[in-house]
Motif scaffolding. Sequence first.
Motif, PDB file in Angstrom:
ATOM      1  N   SER A  85       0.861  -1.176   0.000  1.00 53.94           N
ATOM      2  CA  SER A  85       0.000   0.000   0.000  1.00 53.94           C
ATOM      3  C   SER A  85       0.897   1.225   0.000  1.00 53.94           C
ATOM      4  O   SER A  85       2.056   1.157  -0.396  1.00 53.94           O
ATOM      5  N   GLY A  86       0.369   2.368   0.442  1.00 58.20           N
ATOM      6  CA  GLY A  86       1.167   3.584   0.487  1.00 58.20           C
ATOM      7  C   GLY A  86       0.561   4.577   1.454  1.00 58.20           C
ATOM      8  O   GLY A  86      -0.633   4.513   1.767  1.00 58.20           O
ATOM      9  N   ASN A  87       1.384   5.502   1.943  1.00 59.20           N
ATOM     10  CA  ASN A  87       0.913   6.454   2.945  1.00 59.20           C
ATOM     11  C   ASN A  87      -0.205   7.353   2.440  1.00 59.20           C
ATOM     12  O   ASN A  87      -0.947   7.928   3.237  1.00 59.20           O
ATOM     13  N   ALA A  88      -0.325   7.506   1.113  1.00 59.51           N
ATOM     14  CA  ALA A  88      -1.365   8.365   0.545  1.00 59.51           C
ATOM     15  C   ALA A  88      -2.544   7.555   0.022  1.00 59.51           C
ATOM     16  O   ALA A  88      -3.461   8.112  -0.573  1.00 59.51           O
ATOM     17  N   SER A  89      -2.539   6.243   0.246  1.00 63.68           N
ATOM     18  CA  SER A  89      -3.488   5.348  -0.417  1.00 63.68           C
ATOM     19  C   SER A  89      -4.664   4.966   0.466  1.00 63.68           C
ATOM     20  O   SER A  89      -4.496   4.679   1.647  1.00 63.68           O
ATOM     21  N   LYS A  90      -5.833   4.924  -0.161  1.00 64.16           N
ATOM     22  CA  LYS A  90      -7.027   4.393   0.484  1.00 64.16           C
ATOM     23  C   LYS A  90      -7.354   3.013  -0.100  1.00 64.16           C
ATOM     24  O   LYS A  90      -8.507   2.611  -0.168  1.00 64.16           O
ATOM     25  N   TYR A  91      -6.309   2.310  -0.540  1.00 63.88           N
ATOM     26  CA  TYR A  91      -6.500   0.979  -1.113  1.00 63.88           C
ATOM     27  C   TYR A  91      -5.285   0.131  -0.790  1.00 63.88           C
ATOM     28  O   TYR A  91      -4.238   0.640  -0.367  1.00 63.88           O
ATOM     29  N   VAL A  92      -5.404  -1.177  -0.990  1.00 64.66           N
ATOM     30  CA  VAL A  92      -4.349  -2.098  -0.574  1.00 64.66           C
ATOM     31  C   VAL A  92      -4.277  -3.268  -1.546  1.00 64.66           C
ATOM     32  O   VAL A  92      -5.286  -3.651  -2.163  1.00 64.66           O
ATOM     33  N   PHE A  93      -3.066  -3.820  -1.706  1.00 66.47           N
ATOM     34  CA  PHE A  93      -2.849  -5.037  -2.481  1.00 66.47           C
ATOM     35  C   PHE A  93      -2.352  -6.131  -1.545  1.00 66.47           C
ATOM     36  O   PHE A  93      -1.540  -5.868  -0.654  1.00 66.47           O
ATOM     37  N   VAL A  94      -2.817  -7.350  -1.773  1.00 67.08           N
ATOM     38  CA  VAL A  94      -2.406  -8.501  -0.971  1.00 67.08           C
ATOM     39  C   VAL A  94      -1.970  -9.612  -1.924  1.00 67.08           C
ATOM     40  O   VAL A  94      -2.719  -9.987  -2.827  1.00 67.08           O
ATOM     41  N   LEU A  95      -0.760 -10.116  -1.734  1.00 67.92           N
ATOM     42  CA  LEU A  95      -0.216 -11.197  -2.553  1.00 67.92           C
ATOM     43  C   LEU A  95      -0.216 -12.470  -1.729  1.00 67.92           C
ATOM     44  O   LEU A  95       0.353 -12.508  -0.632  1.00 67.92           O
ATOM     45  N   ASN A  96      -0.872 -13.525  -2.243  1.00 62.32           N
ATOM     46  CA  ASN A  96      -0.913 -14.764  -1.464  1.00 62.32           C
ATOM     47  C   ASN A  96       0.278 -15.650  -1.788  1.00 62.32           C
ATOM     48  O   ASN A  96       1.119 -15.323  -2.627  1.00 62.32           O
ATOM     49  N   SER A  97       0.361 -16.783  -1.110  1.00 59.98           N
ATOM     50  CA  SER A  97       1.517 -17.672  -1.257  1.00 59.98           C
ATOM     51  C   SER A  97       1.576 -18.322  -2.630  1.00 59.98           C
ATOM     52  O   SER A  97       2.604 -18.890  -3.002  1.00 59.98           O
ATOM     53  N   ASN A  98       0.495 -18.253  -3.409  1.00 58.93           N
ATOM     54  CA  ASN A  98       0.476 -18.798  -4.779  1.00 58.93           C
ATOM     55  C   ASN A  98       0.761 -17.734  -5.824  1.00 58.93           C
ATOM     56  O   ASN A  98       0.533 -17.946  -7.004  1.00 58.93           O
TER      57      ASN A  98
END
Length: 362
Positions: A85-98
Motif C-alpha cells: 500500500s502507500g501512505n497516501a493510499s485508500k486501497y491495498v494489495f495482498v499477494l498470497n503464497s500462490n
Amino acid sequence: MYLPKGYDVNPKNTNEFINISSLIEDKNDRIIEDIVSADDSVYLLTSNQNAYGIGSNQYCKFDSETLKKTQKPILMMKNVSKIFSGNASKYVFVLNSNQELFGCGYNYYGQLGLGESRKTTKIQKLTKIQNIPKGKIIDIQSGGDHSIMLIENENENLKRKLYSCGFININGLDKDKNTYEFTEIKSSLFENDNILEFSVGNNHTLILTSKGKFIVFGGNSWAQLGTGDTNEQSIPIQIELPKLRFNENIFNYHISCGFNKSFIYYSPPSFSNLEEDLIKLFRRKEFCDISFKTKNGEIIKAHKLILKYRLNQNQNEFEKLQEIISKKSIKESNQIFEMIYSNNSKINPKLYSEIKEIINFK
C-alpha cells in the motif's frame, strides 16, 4: 508491535502507544512480520502469513461490518506472502503464497488494476486482479491515484520492468485516459537498463536504474520531482543525480518519496567479509594496544600476519606479529587505521591490491 492511539484506533486517547498485536483475537497469531501504513488504515502481516486490517473500514471492508472504522485488527486473508500500500493510499494489495494478487479500496481512477470491467469508486472486498504481467512481483507501491508494480522475469533480457495503472498524467504511460490495467511503462530511458529501485508519493514517482539514471514523472506542484520548476511531467524524464564527495556508485544511492516530497540519500558501501574481519581485529583491545612502525612495508607485513592469524586462528602467528611491531599508544594505532581505511568506507586503493593478496600469503 506498538502504535500511537490514533483517531481510527482509539478516539479516547491520542497521545499514548498501545500494543496493537495484543488486540488480535488469536493469541497464536500475534507475532508481526510486517506492517504497512495506508492513508487511514494499517495492515499487519503475521508470522502465520495472515493479513489483518485496522483503522478506516470505509473503502476496503475488513469484514462485513458497517462501521466506518474498526479499533481492533480484523483478519482479511490467510496464506499471505506480502501486503502493499502507500501512505497516501485508500486501497491495498495482498499477494498470497500462490503469487495471486488481490486488491480492494478506492478505485475511482482504476488504480487497483482490475480492468475496464471493474470501473467503480470502491472495491470493498479483496478481489483477485486478472491479467497480471508475467514474472515475479517484486514490489507494488501506491500513490493517491496511481499504482506502480515492479516485475522480474528471468527469461527476458531486461529482467526488471515497471508497470503502472491509474490516473492520467501521473501514471507515466502518456495515455489520453486513465489506465485500468497494469501496463508497461515504455521509454527509451529504460532501453537495455534494469530498475534498481523506485518510490511512489501521492502523485509522483522516482526511479533509479542500473546504469545510473535517475528518472522521474508525475505531479510536481510542490517541486517534488527536483526538475527546478513546478511543471507536471506526464512521461518519464531523466534528471541528474546530485554530486557527492564520495566515489559514487549507483548501487549505493537510495530514494524515498513522502506525500509531496522526495529524498535521495547515499549510503557508503558495506565492507566485504574480508574487510569486516580486519576492522573487527583492529577494534579488539589486544590489537588496539599494538601500533605499527610507520614504514609502509612493515604495515603491509603486519596486515598479512593479522589476516593469516584471523583465518587460521594461529596463536604462533599472533606472536610473530608482536615481534615485528612495537607497542605504542592506542591513538597512534588508530591514526594508522584511518590511513589504511580512507573515508571510513573503502580500503585505500594503493593497499587494496596488497590486502587481496593476503589470502594467498604463506
